[in-house]
Structure formats: structure tokens, C-alpha cells
Design an enzyme around this catalytic site. Sequence first.
Site, short mmCIF file in Angstrom:
data_model
loop_
_atom_site.label_atom_id
_atom_site.label_comp_id
_atom_site.label_asym_id
_atom_site.label_seq_id
_atom_site.Cartn_x
_atom_site.Cartn_y
_atom_site.Cartn_z
N GLU A 215 -8.42 -10.86 -7.85
CA GLU A 215 -7.57 -9.69 -7.61
C GLU A 215 -6.33 -9.68 -8.51
OE1 GLU A 215 -9.05 -9.19 -2.97
OE2 GLU A 215 -6.95 -9.67 -3.37
N LYS B 294 0.84 -1.20 0.00
CA LYS B 294 0.00 0.00 0.00
C LYS B 294 0.88 1.27 0.00
CE LYS B 294 -3.90 -2.32 2.30
NZ LYS B 294 -4.82 -2.28 3.47
N HIS C 125 -1.87 -5.55 1.63
CA HIS C 125 -3.13 -6.27 1.44
C HIS C 125 -2.78 -7.67 0.97
CE1 HIS C 125 -7.08 -7.37 -0.27
NE2 HIS C 125 -6.35 -7.90 -1.23
N TYR D 85 -12.19 -2.30 -3.65
CA TYR D 85 -12.70 -2.43 -2.27
C TYR D 85 -14.23 -2.34 -2.22
CZ TYR D 85 -8.15 -2.47 0.10
OH TYR D 85 -6.91 -2.82 0.59
N ASN E 83 -1.97 0.09 6.96
CA ASN E 83 -1.38 -1.16 7.48
C ASN E 83 -0.46 -1.85 6.46
OD1 ASN E 83 -3.33 -2.06 5.77
ND2 ASN E 83 -4.60 -3.03 7.34
P1 IDP Z 1 -7.79 -6.98 5.68
O1 IDP Z 1 -7.00 -6.03 4.82
O2 IDP Z 1 -7.00 -7.45 6.87
O3 IDP Z 1 -8.42 -8.12 4.91
P2 IDP Z 1 -10.43 -5.77 5.77
O4 IDP Z 1 -11.38 -5.88 6.93
O5 IDP Z 1 -10.75 -6.52 4.54
O6 IDP Z 1 -8.97 -6.12 6.34
O7 IDP Z 1 -10.32 -4.21 5.44
C1 IDP Z 1 -9.68 -3.78 4.26
C2 IDP Z 1 -8.80 -2.60 4.59
O8 IDP Z 1 -9.61 -1.50 5.04
C3 IDP Z 1 -7.82 -2.83 5.76
O9 IDP Z 1 -6.64 -3.49 5.38
C4 IDP Z 1 -7.56 -1.41 6.21
O10 IDP Z 1 -6.62 -0.74 5.37
C5 IDP Z 1 -8.95 -0.78 6.06
N1 IDP Z 1 -9.72 -0.89 7.30
C6 IDP Z 1 -10.37 -1.99 7.76
N2 IDP Z 1 -11.01 -1.73 8.92
C7 IDP Z 1 -10.74 -0.44 9.21
C8 IDP Z 1 -11.13 0.43 10.30
O11 IDP Z 1 -11.84 0.05 11.24
N3 IDP Z 1 -10.67 1.71 10.22
C9 IDP Z 1 -9.89 2.17 9.21
N4 IDP Z 1 -9.53 1.40 8.18
C10 IDP Z 1 -9.93 0.11 8.17
MG MG Z 2 -9.92 -8.09 3.47
#
Ligand code: IDP
Ligand code: MG
Length: 145
Positions: free
Chosen positions: A126, A9, A115, A49, A112
Site C-alpha cells: 500500500e 479518508k 484506513h 480495494y 470510518n
Molecule cells: P478495515 O478498514 O477495518 O480493514 P475492511 O473489512 O477491510 O475494514 O473494509 C474496508 C473498508 O470498507 C472499511 O474500512 C469501510 O470503509 C468499508 N466497509 C467495510 N465493511 C462495510 C460494511 O459492511 N458496510 C459499509 N462499508 C463497509
Molecule cells: Mg481491511
Amino acid sequence: METTCLLIKPDGVAEAHVGEIVARIEEEGFTIRGIRLVRLGRPKAEAFYAIHRGRPFFEGLIEYMTSGPIVAIALEREDAVEHLRHMIGATDPTDAEEGTIRAMFGKDIGANTVHGSDSVENGIREVLFFFPKEELVELGVSAGG
Ligand code: IDP
Ligand code: MG
């Protein structure tokens, strides 16, 4: 052989962690079948997304994912999806297991660093989102033209 998609990212690219992340991926036995530096526009980021549309964090996620270039990587390995998710760690870097990519580099639950596809089906979808079919003829996903 299983296929999965890794995205580095914008924070991971901006902070120059691409080399280290790719090195770790290779050390874990993944084969790289495609790798691209991409600047996502809003429509593509929203499409990628789409499943999160309507969530409170959706707008912030799209702004973040379009804020700078990302690196998209098509990977192949046995048990690729689960293995990559394990290497990445929990969504919130503060919950991520020590030694995982998000524990090492992640800033917060939004930024974070990486992905990883969450299912075999999404891994294929994807990879094809980022790479033209004809460039992935060696993938075991009947992606060849
Ligand atoms: P993942 O990437 O671990 O699969 P997902 O729940 O699919 O997590 O969420 C996709 C992305 O959305 C996350 O990697 C993160 O960048 C963002 N995200 C998820 N939950 C939150 C939140 O509660 N606050 C802010 N960003 C979030
Ligand atoms: Mg996810």
C-alpha cells in the site's frame, strides 16, 4: 523497522481532522516517510480495494473513497501494522474502543475516517501504491531504486 500505510479518508479530510490524526501518530512514535494529499479516481480506488470487489458494500466504498481528497501517509515504527490498527479501532466506529481514531471521528461502518494496512505485506504494497519507490529510499522495504 516495520512499514504501514495510513489513509485519512474523505470525511477525515473534509472535517479537518488531518492535523489531530497526524499529531496522534507522531505521539505514538511513528516516523512519517511520505505524506500526500490525493484525489483518487475510480480505477485507483477500485485497485486499492480490489480484495473487496463483489462485496455488497463495494460500490458504496468506491463512491465514498472518490468523493473527496484523502491523505496517504507512509509510516515506520516497530510493530507498525498492529500498533496502527490498534490506534484506529474496529471497522464500525460504534464497536471501536474508546480513544481510538474511529471512535472519535468515525460516522458509520462506511465513513470510518481512516484506513490502516492489515498485514506487513499489505503495508509495503500500500505504501508503494501511493509513493514512487525513489521517494522512499529511507524505508526499510528495499524500495530504493
Ligand atoms: P478495515 O478498514 O477495518 O480493514 P475492511 O473489512 O477491510 O475494514 O473494509 C474496508 C473498508 O470498507 C472499511 O474500512 C469501510 O470503509 C468499508 N466497509 C467495510 N465493511 C462495510 C460494511 O459492511 N458496510 C459499509 N462499508 C463497509
Ligand atoms: Mg481491511
